[in-house]
Write an enzyme that holds these catalytic residues in place. Structure first.
Site, short mmCIF file in Angstrom:
data_model
loop_
_atom_site.label_atom_id
_atom_site.label_comp_id
_atom_site.label_asym_id
_atom_site.label_seq_id
_atom_site.Cartn_x
_atom_site.Cartn_y
_atom_site.Cartn_z
N SER A 1 7.53 3.16 12.81
CA SER A 1 8.62 4.11 12.99
C SER A 1 9.20 3.95 14.39
O SER A 1 8.50 3.53 15.32
CB SER A 1 8.12 5.55 12.82
OG SER A 1 9.08 6.49 13.27
N TYR B 1 1.13 11.42 15.42
CA TYR B 1 1.88 10.50 14.56
C TYR B 1 2.62 9.46 15.40
O TYR B 1 2.60 8.27 15.11
CB TYR B 1 2.86 11.28 13.70
CG TYR B 1 3.83 10.42 12.93
CD1 TYR B 1 3.42 9.67 11.83
CD2 TYR B 1 5.18 10.34 13.30
CE1 TYR B 1 4.30 8.87 11.12
CE2 TYR B 1 6.08 9.55 12.60
CZ TYR B 1 5.63 8.82 11.51
OH TYR B 1 6.51 8.01 10.82
N THR C 1 0.84 -1.19 0.00
CA THR C 1 0.00 0.00 0.00
C THR C 1 0.89 1.25 0.00
O THR C 1 1.99 1.26 0.53
CB THR C 1 -0.96 0.02 1.20
OG1 THR C 1 -0.21 0.19 2.42
CG2 THR C 1 -1.77 -1.25 1.27
N GLY C 2 0.38 2.29 -0.62
CA GLY C 2 1.13 3.54 -0.69
C GLY C 2 2.46 3.37 -1.40
O GLY C 2 3.48 3.89 -0.95
#
Length: 267
Positions: free
Chosen positions: A144, A157, A17-18
């Protein structure tokens, strides 16, 4: 010299995805180079098709799936276009380092959670059942290091990355003994054209000069110090994803692979 490790991806089908740009594009290309059929996903057909054509020009096999994973309808469209896949790489994600605790609204939190977390859940719910039926599959979340080393900025985020790590671990337990694994690759900084421009500006603002190669070690020490002394390249992270997505990694599930050069301080 050719590859010394065969990841045995020939005959596997993967959705990233992306993947119409950035890290997602690098992951799609890495999987294709290992022999997988790759479904390139994005919201812009022209950009996704451009990546697919690059893969095909290099001898790979690529298809395109277009849709907004922020909605159930968009996820349905992408799942239908992708078909039965063996590998799902949930790479879709956005961030905004200009946001902080005082100017992040509840709507900002909800919107980012929908994009960074629920979009991945949508694809898991649509694609993993068929993996389970076939007794083989891979789910890789792109997270992340901010999940465990959050900055004061962009708290929404940072929190979404912690959620992605957690849902991957929960999914691994749900899929126990099924032949389907669930893992995370959690980069630190990634050297893309956009990040290179941003970090070069940071270097100049701190009195540094010269080429990026000359400035990079100093910029890294100031912004994101790690024991390697540079920023990861997308192709390096893509190789780690390809390994976890492959049959070679059959005995790995429920792990979060920090790909951050052993980042030892959050700026």
């Amino acid at each position: 010299m050719g590859r010394t490790v065969d990841l045995r991806m020939t005959g596997k089908r993967a959705l990233v995805t992306g993947s119409s740009s950035g890290l997602g594009s690098a992951i799609a290309k890495a999987l294709a180079a290992e022999g997988a059929e790759v479904v390139v996903h994005g919201r812009d057909a022209a950009r996704a098709e451009a990546v697919a054509k690059e893969i095909e020009a290099d001898g790979g096999t690529a298809f395109v799936a277009i849709g907004d994973l922020g909605t159930d309808a968009g996820a349905d469209e992408v799942a239908l276009a992708a078909g039965a896949v063996d590998v799902l790489v949930n790479n879709v994600g956005v961030f905004d380092m200009s946001k902080g605790w005082t100017d992040t609204t509840s709507a900002d939190w909800a919107d980012l959670y929908n994009t960074n977390v629920i979009s991945g859940v949508r694809m898991i719910q649509r694609l993993v059942p068929s993996m389970r039926e076939r007794r083989w599959g891979r789910v890789v979340q792109i997270s992340s290091v901010m999940a465990v080393m959050p900055l004061a900025v962009q708290p929404h985020y940072n929190a979404t990355n912690a959620a992605r790590d957690n849902l991957s671990l929960s999914l691994a337990r749900e899929l126990r003994e099924s032949g389907v694994t669930s893992n995370v690759v959690a980069p630190g900084g990634i050297l893309t054209p956009a990040s290179k421009a941003r970090l070069t500006a940071v270097g100049h603002a701190n009195g540094l000069s010269g080429t990026w190669e000359e400035m990079e070690p100093e910029v890294v020490r100031a912004v994101a110090p790690n024991d390697i002394g540079r920023i990861a390249r997308p192709e390096e992270i893509a190789s780690a994803v390809a390994y976890l997505a492959s049959p070679v990694a059959d005995f790995l599930t429920g792990i979060t692979l920090r790909f951050d050069g052993n980042w030892y301080s959050a700026a």
